[in-house]
Design an enzyme around this catalytic site. Sequence first.
Site, short mmCIF file in Angstrom:
data_model
loop_
_atom_site.label_atom_id
_atom_site.label_comp_id
_atom_site.label_asym_id
_atom_site.label_seq_id
_atom_site.Cartn_x
_atom_site.Cartn_y
_atom_site.Cartn_z
N HIS A 58 -15.15 -21.71 59.87
CA HIS A 58 -16.02 -20.63 60.34
C HIS A 58 -17.73 -20.15 59.94
O HIS A 58 -18.09 -19.87 61.13
CB HIS A 58 -15.24 -18.99 60.60
N HIS B 228 -5.16 -27.62 62.55
CA HIS B 228 -4.07 -26.72 62.72
C HIS B 228 -3.38 -27.05 61.75
O HIS B 228 -1.61 -26.39 61.87
CB HIS B 228 -4.19 -26.10 63.95
#
Length: 755
Positions: free
Chosen positions: A102, A281
């Site tokens: 992020h 993921h």
Amino acid sequence: MEDYKDVLAGKCPFGGDRLGGAFGSKPTLQDWYPNRLRVEQLHRNGPRANPLGEEFDYKAAFEAIDLQALKAEIKQFLQTSVSWWPSDYGNYGPQMIRMAWHAAGTYRIADGRGGAGEAMQRFAPIDSWWDNGNTDKSRRLIWPIKQKYGDALSWGDLMVLVGNCALEIMNFPTYGYAGGRHDAWEADDATYWGPEYVNMSTVESFDKMTDRSERWRGENGDADYDLEQPLAATNQAIIYVDPEGPNKSGDPLESARDIRIAFTRMAMNDEETVALIAGGHAFGKSHGMVAPDRIGAPPEMAPIEQMGLGWHNPQGQGNAENTMTNGIEGSWTPDPTTWDNSYLENLFKYEWEQTKSPAGALQWTPKDPNAPRTPDAHIPGKTHPLMMMTSDIALKDDPVYRPICERFLTDFDYFTLQFSKAWYKLTHRDMGPKERYLGEERTIEDDLLWQDPIPPVDHPLIDAGDIAQLKQAILNSGVSVSDLAFTAFSAASTYRDTDKRGGANGARIALAPQKDWAVNRRAMPVIERLRGIADDFNARSAGGKRVSLADLIVLGGCAAVERAAADGGHAVDVPFTPGRMDTTDDRTDADSFEWLRPMVDGFRNYVDDRFEDVTGGKIAPEQMFLDRANLLALSAPEWAVLTAGLRALGANWDGSDTGVLTERAGTLSNDFFTVVTSMDYEWAKSDGDTFALRDRDSGDQRYTASRCDLIFGANSQLRAISEVYAASTGEARFVRDFVAVWNKVMMADRYDTHQ
């Protein structure tokens, strides 16, 4: 004195709710004057904000670190847990991957802003975006490491390194790591992240965040439906896309469209996009155990006693099995702390149905009751169904992403390599050329296209005698001073300090796409003439000396400035440092360089024909001109001086006399400043954004100018600067300062000579 609560309520004890009051008063200067050009943005992160001082040598400090010892400490910490914020599965790795991702994922290719480079995740508004929920906890967890290494390890470098270490402890082979990121020291209120119209501290905000109308253009489903430029994130307060689908629709194909737009704007192709999503993921879980309306305000709005931490969770201990982050709950794989291919295996093996998390967020669960389950992150013996987001199902349903997934599914080694390279690009994309990279794990052997590679110097450089000879050859070539200055500036002006791309090195102005830009058209005949001079010199030089086209373009500009200054009565030596090399088409990502094409370049008095259509008439050219100065890392005086000098040199993109406020074009003088500050004339709008200057007494027209010219007399801050250089004592100062800023722009991309 009034109570502090009155201040927070908008009642200022130092002047009330009026202009001039202290922080918190309304209306503000910008409220009163919304069209005011915020020139002060050029001075963000000034030396007075930096506690390390301007002389601090970060490169030397970082390279003195024992990198392997530091990594060992990080890896040991990652496999522990602390009571105030327990680790999922006894491993902080997945949490730290998210923090690093992020931090880097704010990067956008349109203007090079964002990325991990300045560790802006620590400041508003990014630190308080909903999508960054609980990254504040991640940074606090690694504070003891930062505290130990102090100024030798920037937050930007630490966050990316922790992400790499997290991958490595979970058996993922990283592609490399480079330090060299310099931290910012204040919030960035200059970058346009899109309309931030939702109050992130209220419960209504979570629903309003799905409203995309403020940042999308056109109607959903139409061919022209697209995200506003230069934005990359599809919604306010989100890094990439809404994981529940556009407008929380749960539609995988609509989600795929958003993913492609967002990741393309962040400089990733389709394969890199799939690799990042599928690779990321493979680890950890998403958190959605508590309804959003129970979660407290983000860090910038939280009560002072929370000491900079936000999103207070009142359920249980507020963490562990009760954690709330983005609202989706669960893990993608049965083994969330090990690198394997089970994410893709499960995505394709099972049919998935829509369900909802405990927080009410839309997600997906396998229809097959015999599908593998994932362990609870904190409660031994407890298990849960696997989870997928709408943005995951999108990879399976999209006709382009699906075959990429299928290749990754059948060739795990290839998938591993592509994820490692995509992660390296994600976390290093904003660092610029690899000459800026620090540390023993930097991958300097590979020429990666996104690093804009330039061949290394492979020959002896020209010396002072050669430089003098070449200058004379250039000035005797018949190319005008104006054309030489224009060409050199055009080559160098593509540089942007945000992601260290562009500049004169490499001579990419002679390659596609830059050679085809309208703004560069005037430079092409000059480049061919200079190429002939270079070829002639290289054919005759002894000892293997060579001059590159890139060096000769810059040298031609330097020679032109010296001649123009001499014609004005000022003897100057314009610095020139050889060592640039010429790159090639196969080392140039033409598609990504197209993003460097200016929409407005006030330095060359250029406004693209599409400007009105793209901006909808909501942005004035001078605002884009300010942004251009910002990308070049100029101060306000440097901006003014560079513009005035280029006008004196007659360096407009089309050779016109617009803004050339002098009778002696081609001579370096302060005439531009004397005219824009003079009261002997008056300006009148003549056609579009063109203005005519007329003598007040006779009414005769003297000059024409654009908005990008008049702003230096109309804006109060720029006028104050213009008055300094327009004074009777100002011309010598102007010439000196112009030479300095000229050299700064010519050398901006020379990371082989500075960091």
